[in-house]
Motif scaffolding. Structure first.
Motif, PDB file in Angstrom:
ATOM      1  N   ARG A 121     -39.071 106.463 113.366  1.00  0.00           N
ATOM      2  CA  ARG A 121     -39.024 105.611 114.559  1.00  0.00           C
ATOM      3  C   ARG A 121     -38.441 104.242 114.217  1.00  0.00           C
ATOM      4  O   ARG A 121     -37.645 103.680 114.992  1.00  0.00           O
ATOM      5  CB  ARG A 121     -40.424 105.460 115.150  1.00  0.00           C
ATOM      6  CG  ARG A 121     -41.083 106.768 115.549  1.00  0.00           C
ATOM      7  CD  ARG A 121     -40.438 107.423 116.743  1.00  0.00           C
ATOM      8  NE  ARG A 121     -40.964 108.756 116.967  1.00  0.00           N
ATOM      9  CZ  ARG A 121     -42.091 109.035 117.607  1.00  0.00           C
ATOM     10  NH1 ARG A 121     -42.833 108.056 118.094  1.00  0.00           N
ATOM     11  NH2 ARG A 121     -42.490 110.288 117.780  1.00  0.00           N
ATOM     12  N   ALA A 122     -38.850 103.676 113.091  1.00  0.00           N
ATOM     13  CA  ALA A 122     -38.344 102.363 112.708  1.00  0.00           C
ATOM     14  C   ALA A 122     -36.850 102.421 112.426  1.00  0.00           C
ATOM     15  O   ALA A 122     -36.094 101.528 112.827  1.00  0.00           O
ATOM     16  CB  ALA A 122     -39.098 101.844 111.486  1.00  0.00           C
ATOM     17  N   HIS A 123     -36.412 103.474 111.746  1.00  0.00           N
ATOM     18  CA  HIS A 123     -34.972 103.622 111.471  1.00  0.00           C
ATOM     19  C   HIS A 123     -34.201 103.783 112.777  1.00  0.00           C
ATOM     20  O   HIS A 123     -33.104 103.230 112.934  1.00  0.00           O
ATOM     21  CB  HIS A 123     -34.739 104.826 110.565  1.00  0.00           C
ATOM     22  CG  HIS A 123     -33.282 105.144 110.374  1.00  0.00           C
ATOM     23  ND1 HIS A 123     -32.406 104.259 109.806  1.00  0.00           N
ATOM     24  CD2 HIS A 123     -32.554 106.250 110.696  1.00  0.00           C
ATOM     25  CE1 HIS A 123     -31.193 104.801 109.769  1.00  0.00           C
ATOM     26  NE2 HIS A 123     -31.264 105.995 110.316  1.00  0.00           N
ATOM     27  N   ARG A 124     -34.772 104.522 113.713  1.00  0.00           N
ATOM     28  CA  ARG A 124     -34.110 104.696 115.011  1.00  0.00           C
ATOM     29  C   ARG A 124     -33.907 103.349 115.696  1.00  0.00           C
ATOM     30  O   ARG A 124     -32.826 103.062 116.223  1.00  0.00           O
ATOM     31  CB  ARG A 124     -34.949 105.611 115.898  1.00  0.00           C
ATOM     32  CG  ARG A 124     -34.310 105.893 117.268  1.00  0.00           C
ATOM     33  CD  ARG A 124     -35.321 106.483 118.228  1.00  0.00           C
ATOM     34  NE  ARG A 124     -36.355 105.521 118.566  1.00  0.00           N
ATOM     35  CZ  ARG A 124     -37.455 105.804 119.250  1.00  0.00           C
ATOM     36  NH1 ARG A 124     -37.683 107.052 119.643  1.00  0.00           N
ATOM     37  NH2 ARG A 124     -38.347 104.862 119.522  1.00  0.00           N
ATOM     38  N   VAL A 125     -34.955 102.506 115.693  1.00  0.00           N
ATOM     39  CA  VAL A 125     -34.839 101.194 116.323  1.00  0.00           C
ATOM     40  C   VAL A 125     -33.819 100.330 115.595  1.00  0.00           C
ATOM     41  O   VAL A 125     -33.036  99.605 116.220  1.00  0.00           O
ATOM     42  CB  VAL A 125     -36.210 100.490 116.381  1.00  0.00           C
ATOM     43  CG1 VAL A 125     -36.065  99.074 116.942  1.00  0.00           C
ATOM     44  CG2 VAL A 125     -37.182 101.282 117.240  1.00  0.00           C
ATOM     45  N   ALA A 126     -33.793 100.424 114.264  1.00  0.00           N
ATOM     46  CA  ALA A 126     -32.796  99.671 113.500  1.00  0.00           C
ATOM     47  C   ALA A 126     -31.386 100.076 113.909  1.00  0.00           C
ATOM     48  O   ALA A 126     -30.511  99.224 114.127  1.00  0.00           O
ATOM     49  CB  ALA A 126     -33.002  99.899 111.999  1.00  0.00           C
ATOM     50  N   MET A 127     -31.147 101.391 114.023  1.00  0.00           N
ATOM     51  CA  MET A 127     -29.826 101.860 114.440  1.00  0.00           C
ATOM     52  C   MET A 127     -29.520 101.438 115.870  1.00  0.00           C
ATOM     53  O   MET A 127     -28.383 101.035 116.179  1.00  0.00           O
ATOM     54  CB  MET A 127     -29.765 103.385 114.321  1.00  0.00           C
ATOM     55  CG  MET A 127     -29.795 103.909 112.896  1.00  0.00           C
ATOM     56  SD  MET A 127     -28.413 103.293 111.891  1.00  0.00           S
ATOM     57  CE  MET A 127     -27.006 103.983 112.767  1.00  0.00           C
ATOM     58  N   GLU A 128     -30.500 101.505 116.743  1.00  0.00           N
ATOM     59  CA  GLU A 128     -30.302 101.061 118.120  1.00  0.00           C
ATOM     60  C   GLU A 128     -29.897  99.589 118.159  1.00  0.00           C
ATOM     61  O   GLU A 128     -28.993  99.191 118.905  1.00  0.00           O
ATOM     62  CB  GLU A 128     -31.578 101.275 118.936  1.00  0.00           C
ATOM     63  CG  GLU A 128     -31.870 102.736 119.253  1.00  0.00           C
ATOM     64  CD  GLU A 128     -33.226 102.926 119.913  1.00  0.00           C
ATOM     65  OE1 GLU A 128     -33.989 101.925 119.987  1.00  0.00           O
ATOM     66  OE2 GLU A 128     -33.525 104.049 120.343  1.00  0.00           O
ATOM     67  N   GLN A 129     -30.577  98.782 117.335  1.00  0.00           N
ATOM     68  CA  GLN A 129     -30.261  97.356 117.306  1.00  0.00           C
ATOM     69  C   GLN A 129     -28.875  97.093 116.719  1.00  0.00           C
ATOM     70  O   GLN A 129     -28.184  96.158 117.133  1.00  0.00           O
ATOM     71  CB  GLN A 129     -31.336  96.603 116.520  1.00  0.00           C
ATOM     72  CG  GLN A 129     -32.639  96.450 117.278  1.00  0.00           C
ATOM     73  CD  GLN A 129     -32.439  95.730 118.593  1.00  0.00           C
ATOM     74  OE1 GLN A 129     -31.898  94.618 118.639  1.00  0.00           O
ATOM     75  NE2 GLN A 129     -32.875  96.342 119.688  1.00  0.00           N
ATOM     76  N   PHE A 130     -28.466  97.918 115.758  1.00  0.00           N
ATOM     77  CA  PHE A 130     -27.126  97.755 115.194  1.00  0.00           C
ATOM     78  C   PHE A 130     -26.077  97.840 116.296  1.00  0.00           C
ATOM     79  O   PHE A 130     -25.143  97.032 116.353  1.00  0.00           O
ATOM     80  CB  PHE A 130     -26.879  98.835 114.137  1.00  0.00           C
ATOM     81  CG  PHE A 130     -25.583  98.669 113.391  1.00  0.00           C
ATOM     82  CD1 PHE A 130     -25.537  97.960 112.202  1.00  0.00           C
ATOM     83  CD2 PHE A 130     -24.403  99.217 113.874  1.00  0.00           C
ATOM     84  CE1 PHE A 130     -24.341  97.784 111.514  1.00  0.00           C
ATOM     85  CE2 PHE A 130     -23.207  99.061 113.196  1.00  0.00           C
ATOM     86  CZ  PHE A 130     -23.181  98.349 112.017  1.00  0.00           C
TER      87      PHE A 130
END
Length: 242
Positions: free
Chosen positions: A138-147
């Motif tokens: 989930r955290a990686h997903r949010v990081a990619m979304e923010q990218f």
């Protein structure tokens, strides 16, 4: 927040370095101000913004910093656990010799479900119930979304770097676009993340961001020094997600 399908379709545009490391202690020193819990204070934000501005004056690259209190609300798993506990509660009481009629069993199950559902919404308990793999996904997903949401993939030279922290998951990640990632090894990014974590463990969250910004800036300055077209394309302040 962008849809996951959109993010997955766009991932092919980026050569991203996912430097993910578990932090042993709380990611942020939580501050209380005006009755609201904050991950970081205004002075810290100014310090981080000044560091980004100083670094970007020496490079054509871009740095974006983001911190999230949590990557998800994690409703499903705690609710499922509460339901399972409620389901077996009458049977457990029966093992103690306590006789229950059917109506009482149903009432106990309902009360147990409501009680444990409410209890598991306390974040420390919630995070204990969530498997590490799920938290980091989930955290990686949010990081990619923010990218993508912060438009790091739209820089002219593809030389933007995201420094992302998710506090509840104790998660730090650096994502670099293709231009700069082609010049910097994964080990080099990992060193930056490791030092960030050391600062976090010492409860120096702002120093951690500043040091990470400066370290990433050294790579950007080496491979993308400032030029006459040194445009400021992205945000220069710490982005704090709700």
């Amino acid at each position: 927040v962008m849809a996951v399908a959109v993010i997955q379709a766009a991932v092919s545009q980026v050569a991203a370095v996912a430097s993910r490391v578990v932090v042993d202690h709380s990611v942020a020193v939580v501050l209380q101000e005006d009755g609201k819990v904050k991950l970081i204070n205004d002075t810290d934000r100014q310090q981080i913004a000044a560091a980004i501005k100083a670094v970007e004056s020496k490079t054509s690259g871009e740095l974006v910093t983001v911190i999230a209190p949590a990557a998800d609300d994690y409703i499903y798993i705690p609710t499922l656990v509460a339901a399972l506990i409620a389901l077996v509660t009458p049977a457990i009481l029966g093992l103690t010799g306590y006789a229950l009629v059917a109506e009482h069993s149903y009432l106990i199950q309902i009360v147990s479900f409501l009680f444990f559902t409410a209890m598991f919404r306390w974040q420390p308990l919630t995070m204990l119930l969530i498997p590490k793999r799920v938290k980091y996904q989930r955290a990686h997903r949010v990081a990619m979304e923010q990218f993508f949401a912060q438009n790091l993939h739209h820089t002219e030279k593809r030389n933007a770097v995201l420094i992302f922290v998710s506090a509840a998951e104790h998660y730090v990640e650096i994502i670099a676009d293709k231009g700069i990632n082609d010049h910097v090894s994964n080990d080099a990014w990992q060193v930056i993340v490791g030092k960030f974590i050391a600062d976090i463990k010492a409860r120096r969250i702002a120093d951690g961001f500043v040091n990470a910004v400066n370290a990433c800036g050294e790579h950007l300055q080496q491979h993308y020094p400032a030029d006459q077209t040194n445009q400021n394309e992205l945000a220069n302040h710490l982005i704090v997600l709700d």
